[in-house]
Every structure is written in C-alpha cells, then in structure tokens.
Scaffold this active site. Structure first.
Site, PDB file in Angstrom:
ATOM      1  N   HIS A  33       0.042   3.647   4.335  1.00 12.95           N
ATOM      2  CA  HIS A  33      -1.053   4.280   3.531  1.00 12.95           C
ATOM      3  C   HIS A  33      -0.734   5.734   3.507  1.00 12.95           C
ATOM      4  CE1 HIS A  33      -2.961   0.638   4.407  1.00 12.95           C
ATOM      5  NE2 HIS A  33      -3.783   0.625   3.435  1.00 12.95           N
ATOM      6  N   SER A  51       0.700  -1.365  -0.015  1.00 12.04           N
ATOM      7  CA  SER A  51       0.153  -0.029   0.100  1.00 12.04           C
ATOM      8  C   SER A  51       0.815   1.113   0.066  1.00 12.04           C
ATOM      9  CB  SER A  51      -0.926  -0.037   1.161  1.00 12.04           C
ATOM     10  OG  SER A  51      -1.901  -1.187   1.112  1.00 12.04           O
TER      11      SER A  51
END
Length: 291
Positions: free
Chosen positions: A238, A175
């Site tokens: 993220h 991610s």
C-alpha cells in the site's frame, strides 16, 4: 429499375435521419461525461484542451481488462479450488502460482502476478471499486499506456518493498497498483488546488484521505490485532504503491497534453525508481532473511 435503386426513397431517408439522431444523442452524452471527468481530473486551464480532443473511442480498456482478469482469478479460486469459506480464501490462493511467497522469490513473475489473487471478498471488492472509480476517469484523460505504466510501477514497487521491509510475509492483491493511481491523483490535487473551486478541492482531498485511512487502518487491524487463521499477508505494498504514484504517477498525470518522455522530471523519477528496484533485487539475493 437501376435509377430507382440509385435514388434513395423516403424510407431510406428516414432511417438515415434516425441514425444521425442516435449518433447525435450519443455524442451529447459522451460530451457530458467528458465535461464531468475534466472537472474531477484536470485543472481549469487544461480542461478546454482536453475537451477539444476528447472522445469515447477507445474505451478505458486497460483498467477494465485488468479488473476482469482479477475478478476471474478470484472466482476461479473461490469456486473451482477447495475453500472452506469465501470471506477469507485459504488453501487455493496459498498454493497458487500467482501469490508472492518469500520462499518462492526465484520465480520472478510472482513479483507482478500477485496482483491477480486476493485474500477474500472484501479485499477483491475494495480493490475493484477503487481502481474503477479512479482508473476509468484517469484512463479516459491520459489513455491506457500511461495508466498502465503507473499501475504496474505501483505493483512492482509494492512487491519489492514488501520483500525488503516485510521479508517473511506473503503478498496478495492489487493494492500497490490501486494506491499508485490514487497517489498520482492526490498529488495533482495538491499541486493544482488553487485552480479548483475550494470546496470541490477539499472534498476530493477528504475523499482520498478517508479511503486511504480506512483501508490502511483495516489492514493494520488485520495484521496486528485481529486473530488470523493461516499465514498473514503484508500491507507494505500500500505504502510503496502510493509513493510510486506520488512520484512517477504525478509527473505522468500532469503531462496529459504533452509527451511525458520530454519532461526531465520523468527521467529523474524513473532513475530513482530503478535505483530502488536494483537495491531491492540485490537485497533479496544477498541479504534477505528469507534466504
């Protein structure tokens, strides 16, 4: 006999014409692909320059190769390592030499290799789909070395940020790299919004925001609300990956027709990135509660 061999016959000429026709059709298809990509990836004043030099060779090798590697590792742990379920893999990846674990921080490769392992089917599919959707067009425009630099900046920044802000949690998934690509693309849309067709620009912004909102919301739900069997994993990568993309990625992706090394903004962002990296390393050595 020698003259006959030297002079091509009708059959040879027909084969040559068929080959030229196939090459022409391939070129037309390739041109159509590049025109579509230029509308998605570049402001209007840069599209002509890109189309003049665009070609399909080499193909986007970096993003395809990294996607195949991640899928291969996932299949390995899902099939050949003991697993109770496919949806959320447990024993295999938790004992993997690739996963980032706070107690294994001295094994420095884990700060990068964690991108190869994923927590389940929905995790690997989500990352693969997003990095192919964004990575292939970006690599066709900016080439593999630029996309690879942004991707790895997000991966390393994600693991280091997680070790600082969520120091007791393990980390898996690509991610950080995916969000770095999206962050760089998002910033380019914002900066060049006036040069786009308004509806087209709004659609792209809504598309990215909806993806990020859904993914982050699901990650927060899994972390704080839904019951989870086994150790939880961090979602800080993220955010850190997105920030790396919005800084380093934005500068690299805005210099597609010139060397980004000559851009002072690139060196400013690199210095800032390295300062953060050094600070995170020092934190892990001297201050981390995982010590």
């Amino acid at each position: 006999m020698e003259l006959e061999r030297m002079n091509p016959g009708p059959a040879d000429e027909d084969q040559k014409e068929e080959k030229d026709e196939r090459n022409c059709q391939a070129c037309i298809k390739c041109d159509r692909i590049h025109k579509t990509i230029s509308k998605w990836m570049l402001p209007e004043n840069a599209r002509a320059t890109y189309l003049e030099r665009a070609n399909c060779i080499p193909p986007p090798l970096f993003i395809i190769s990294i996607s195949i590697a991640e899928l291969a590792v996932f299949i390995y742990y899902a099939v050949w390592k003991p697993q109770k379920q496919w949806i959320t893999l447990d024993e295999g990846i938790l004992n993997s030499p690739f996963i980032y674990k706070p107690k294994k921080r001295e094994e420095a490769w884990r700060f990068v290799s964690y991108m190869l392992v994923h927590a389940g089917v929905e995790h690997i599919l989500g990352n693969l789909v997003l990095q192919l959707i964004f990575g292939i067009p970006l690599e066709m425009v900016h080439k593999g070395h630029r996309v690879g630099l942004v991707y790895l900046a997000g991966v390393i920044g994600g693991s280091l940020a997680s070790s600082v802000f969520d120091p007791m949690q393990a980390l898996v998934g690509a991610s950080g790299g995916v969000y770095a690509l999206m962050g760089g693309y998002f910033m380019n849309i914002l900066v060049n919004f006036r040069e786009m067709i308004p509806l087209f620009g709004v659609f792209r912004l809504v598309f990215i925001v909806s993806i990020v909102g859904t993914d982050v919301g699901f990650a927060l739900y899994r972390r704080f609300i839904a019951p989870v069997n086994g150790p939880q994993v961090s979602f800080v990568a993220h955010v850190a990956g997105g920030l790396a993309g919005m800084s380093i990625g934005y500068i690299i992706f805005s210099c597609f027709d010139k060397s980004f090394i000559k851009d002072p903004r690139f060196w400013i962002s690199i210095v800032a990135y390295l300062v953060c990296v050094v600070a995170a390393v020092l934190f892990n050595i001297f201050l981390s509660p995982a010590n």
